[in-house]
Design a protein around this motif. Structure first.
Motif, mmCIF file in Angstrom:
data_model
loop_
_atom_site.group_PDB
_atom_site.id
_atom_site.type_symbol
_atom_site.label_atom_id
_atom_site.label_comp_id
_atom_site.label_asym_id
_atom_site.label_seq_id
_atom_site.Cartn_x
_atom_site.Cartn_y
_atom_site.Cartn_z
ATOM 1 N N GLN A 248 1.564 9.340 -6.024
ATOM 2 C CA GLN A 248 2.097 10.693 -5.901
ATOM 3 C C GLN A 248 3.018 11.050 -7.060
ATOM 4 N N ARG B 70 1.022 4.152 -2.857
ATOM 5 C CA ARG B 70 0.809 5.578 -2.546
ATOM 6 C C ARG B 70 1.919 6.432 -3.148
ATOM 7 N N ARG C 164 0.836 -1.203 0.000
ATOM 8 C CA ARG C 164 0.000 0.000 0.000
ATOM 9 C C ARG C 164 0.873 1.257 0.000
ATOM 10 N N MET D 201 -4.444 -0.454 -6.442
ATOM 11 C CA MET D 201 -4.851 -0.278 -5.043
ATOM 12 C C MET D 201 -6.172 -1.004 -4.772
#
Length: 54
Positions: free
Chosen positions: A21, A17, A13, A36
């Motif tokens: 980004q 992330r 996870r 995800m």
């Protein structure tokens, strides 16, 4: 039950992330969001299976 541990899910996870980004295009963001969602389904497979059978 998944062969992934809680730590594995957390690490995956966190990686996703970071990828989200860093994504520069909408297509890249969509791809990461799909990954995800797949991770979420894998982590909570029993719950999703129960919901599918209701």
């Amino acid at each position: 039950m998944s062969s992934y541990s809680t730590t594995d899910f957390e690490a995956e996870r966190a990686s996703l992330r970071k990828q989200l980004q860093a994504a520069e295009t909408a297509a890249e963001r969509r791809e990461v969001m799909r990954a995800m969602a797949a991770l979420e389904r894998k982590e909570h497979a029993e719950t999703y299976e129960k919901l599918a059978n209701e």
